[in-house]
Design a protein around this motif. Sequence first.
Motif, PDB file in Angstrom:
ATOM      1  N   ARG A 163       1.094  -6.672  -5.638  1.00  0.00           N
ATOM      2  CA  ARG A 163       0.400  -6.494  -4.303  1.00  0.00           C
ATOM      3  C   ARG A 163       0.012  -7.825  -3.750  1.00  0.00           C
ATOM      4  NH1 ARG A 163      -0.467  -4.830   0.211  1.00  0.00           N
ATOM      5  NH2 ARG A 163      -2.590  -4.178   1.339  1.00  0.00           N
ATOM      6  N   GLY A 164       0.534  -7.709  -2.267  1.00  0.00           N
ATOM      7  CA  GLY A 164       0.389  -8.902  -1.619  1.00  0.00           C
ATOM      8  C   GLY A 164       1.107 -10.108  -1.519  1.00  0.00           C
ATOM      9  N   ASP A 165       2.149 -10.004  -2.424  1.00  0.00           N
ATOM     10  CA  ASP A 165       3.136 -11.000  -2.872  1.00  0.00           C
ATOM     11  C   ASP A 165       4.123 -11.076  -1.548  1.00  0.00           C
ATOM     12  OD1 ASP A 165       2.076 -11.721  -5.159  1.00  0.00           O
ATOM     13  OD2 ASP A 165       3.886 -11.037  -6.251  1.00  0.00           O
TER      14      ASP A 165
ATOM     15  N   MET B  86       6.703  -7.845   2.165  1.00  0.00           N
ATOM     16  CA  MET B  86       5.191  -8.177   1.465  1.00  0.00           C
ATOM     17  C   MET B  86       4.896  -6.789   0.721  1.00  0.00           C
ATOM     18  SD  MET B  86       1.754  -8.784   1.445  1.00  0.00           S
ATOM     19  CE  MET B  86       2.330 -10.522   2.156  1.00  0.00           C
ATOM     20  N   VAL B  87       4.519  -6.951  -0.537  1.00  0.00           N
ATOM     21  CA  VAL B  87       4.140  -6.084  -1.501  1.00  0.00           C
ATOM     22  C   VAL B  87       2.993  -5.232  -1.147  1.00  0.00           C
ATOM     23  CG1 VAL B  87       4.269  -5.307  -3.931  1.00  0.00           C
ATOM     24  CG2 VAL B  87       5.656  -7.385  -3.242  1.00  0.00           C
TER      25      VAL B  87
ATOM     26  N   ALA C 114      -2.045 -14.193  -5.273  1.00  0.00           N
ATOM     27  CA  ALA C 114      -3.135 -14.636  -6.037  1.00  0.00           C
ATOM     28  C   ALA C 114      -3.322 -16.185  -5.566  1.00  0.00           C
ATOM     29  CB  ALA C 114      -2.962 -14.697  -7.542  1.00  0.00           C
ATOM     30  N   GLY C 115      -2.323 -16.882  -5.692  1.00  0.00           N
ATOM     31  CA  GLY C 115      -2.658 -18.282  -5.199  1.00  0.00           C
ATOM     32  C   GLY C 115      -2.899 -18.381  -3.763  1.00  0.00           C
ATOM     33  N   VAL C 116      -2.327 -17.635  -2.751  1.00  0.00           N
ATOM     34  CA  VAL C 116      -2.756 -17.600  -1.287  1.00  0.00           C
ATOM     35  C   VAL C 116      -4.232 -17.245  -1.105  1.00  0.00           C
ATOM     36  CG1 VAL C 116      -2.148 -16.704   0.843  1.00  0.00           C
ATOM     37  CG2 VAL C 116      -0.281 -17.271  -0.810  1.00  0.00           C
TER      38      VAL C 116
ATOM     39  N   VAL D 145       5.977   0.063  -3.631  1.00  0.00           N
ATOM     40  CA  VAL D 145       6.218  -0.072  -1.869  1.00  0.00           C
ATOM     41  C   VAL D 145       6.062  -1.185  -1.551  1.00  0.00           C
ATOM     42  CG1 VAL D 145       5.542   1.046  -0.014  1.00  0.00           C
ATOM     43  CG2 VAL D 145       5.381   2.467  -1.928  1.00  0.00           C
ATOM     44  N   TRP D 146       6.807  -1.641  -0.504  1.00  0.00           N
ATOM     45  CA  TRP D 146       6.588  -2.982   0.120  1.00  0.00           C
ATOM     46  C   TRP D 146       6.998  -3.040   1.546  1.00  0.00           C
ATOM     47  CZ3 TRP D 146      10.384  -2.481  -3.859  1.00  0.00           C
ATOM     48  CH2 TRP D 146      11.784  -2.736  -3.262  1.00  0.00           C
ATOM     49  N   LEU D 147       6.429  -3.746   2.467  1.00  0.00           N
ATOM     50  CA  LEU D 147       6.807  -3.772   3.834  1.00  0.00           C
ATOM     51  C   LEU D 147       7.797  -4.733   3.938  1.00  0.00           C
ATOM     52  CD1 LEU D 147       5.917  -3.317   6.975  1.00  0.00           C
ATOM     53  CD2 LEU D 147       4.230  -5.020   6.810  1.00  0.00           C
ATOM     54  N   ASP D 148       8.953  -4.238   4.771  1.00  0.00           N
ATOM     55  CA  ASP D 148       9.927  -5.119   5.178  1.00  0.00           C
ATOM     56  C   ASP D 148       9.522  -5.695   6.510  1.00  0.00           C
ATOM     57  OD1 ASP D 148      11.569  -4.965   2.780  1.00  0.00           O
ATOM     58  OD2 ASP D 148      12.253  -2.920   3.575  1.00  0.00           O
TER      59      ASP D 148
END
Length: 345
Positions: free
Chosen positions: A137-139, A117-118, A221-223, A160-163
């Motif tokens: 961000r948010g992808d 989660m970016v 963006a789509g979500v 940075v992203w959340l694994d």
Amino acid sequence: MDTLGRLEDLPQDYRDDLTKQNLVPLWPSLRAVLPPGVPTRNTKPIHWSYAALRPLLMRAGDLTPMEKAERRVLVLANPGHGLENMKASPAMYLGMQLLLPGEWAPSHRHTPNAVRMVVEGEGAYTTVDGEKCPMSRGDLILTPTGLWHEHEHAGDKPVVWLDVLDLPIIYYAEASYGTEGQRQEVRDGRGDQAYASGGVVPTALFERSNKAYPMLRYPWAGVRDTLLALAADQPKLDVVQVTYVNPETGKDTQNNLGFYALMLRPSQALRLPARSPACVFHVIEGSVEIEIEVSTFNLSEADTCCAPGYTSVNLRNCSTEKPSFVFLADERPLHKKLGVYECRN
């Protein structure tokens, strides 16, 4: 029976004889493994502030070059499980990963399933099974079990992203391992383009895809647009939530963990029922107050928290003007497979 016999009630010579034969009496521990009504839970309600951890993550970038790290990650560990065990919950591992400009995190694959989660930054991408997935961000980007994946950064600011991995349960099953590989050759085609419209899937010559993971990147963006459209279409809907699914089958994107996006209207308060799986909350946009048992956390953008299973959760959008958007991960698919999933109220 209210009171069962204790181990100390047994003669020492009998206990010694049991030990010699690798035997253990059940009855002294029966209430511990089968407590009445509600399971014993080590998962504690906990909040990780991105503002507090970000400087430490950036310092890790200064202290440890990529060739000494392979994956530069700070693990979000739940103290209820012991920090050394690197668990957020019984089946979920969380890590905040940093990629600096010009870096390449080399290709590898492993048995645990992972998603990204970016959190911040542009210009990086993850290549999964030859598919190049841009990171914004948010992808949400999948790196499922057994698929080669690598990360590369062509931008000029940190990414940075959340694994989120099912590592704890795979490790517990003594099935966790990884394999190093070479840089992948990028192939044509991207799942997020082929499956860009909900309810429509590619059918070349009337044939459907048989790929296990036809879509690897779920652009935020789509979500976000889907959540806003759902809220506008159904203004009386209390829970504006979507599930990330395999677009070919409608099933969960991965084997053991479920992933969702939730929108809270301005000032909206929402109670989530007490369900058996633990749940992770990560704020993509806005600010949210989360009440878990006796703990109350105020989450800003990019903050993360965890709630144990069998616990109701109260959420409130702190803004009176703008919606807030939250990414959720839980253990529901695993509980469904095990036959223990419950939603109590």
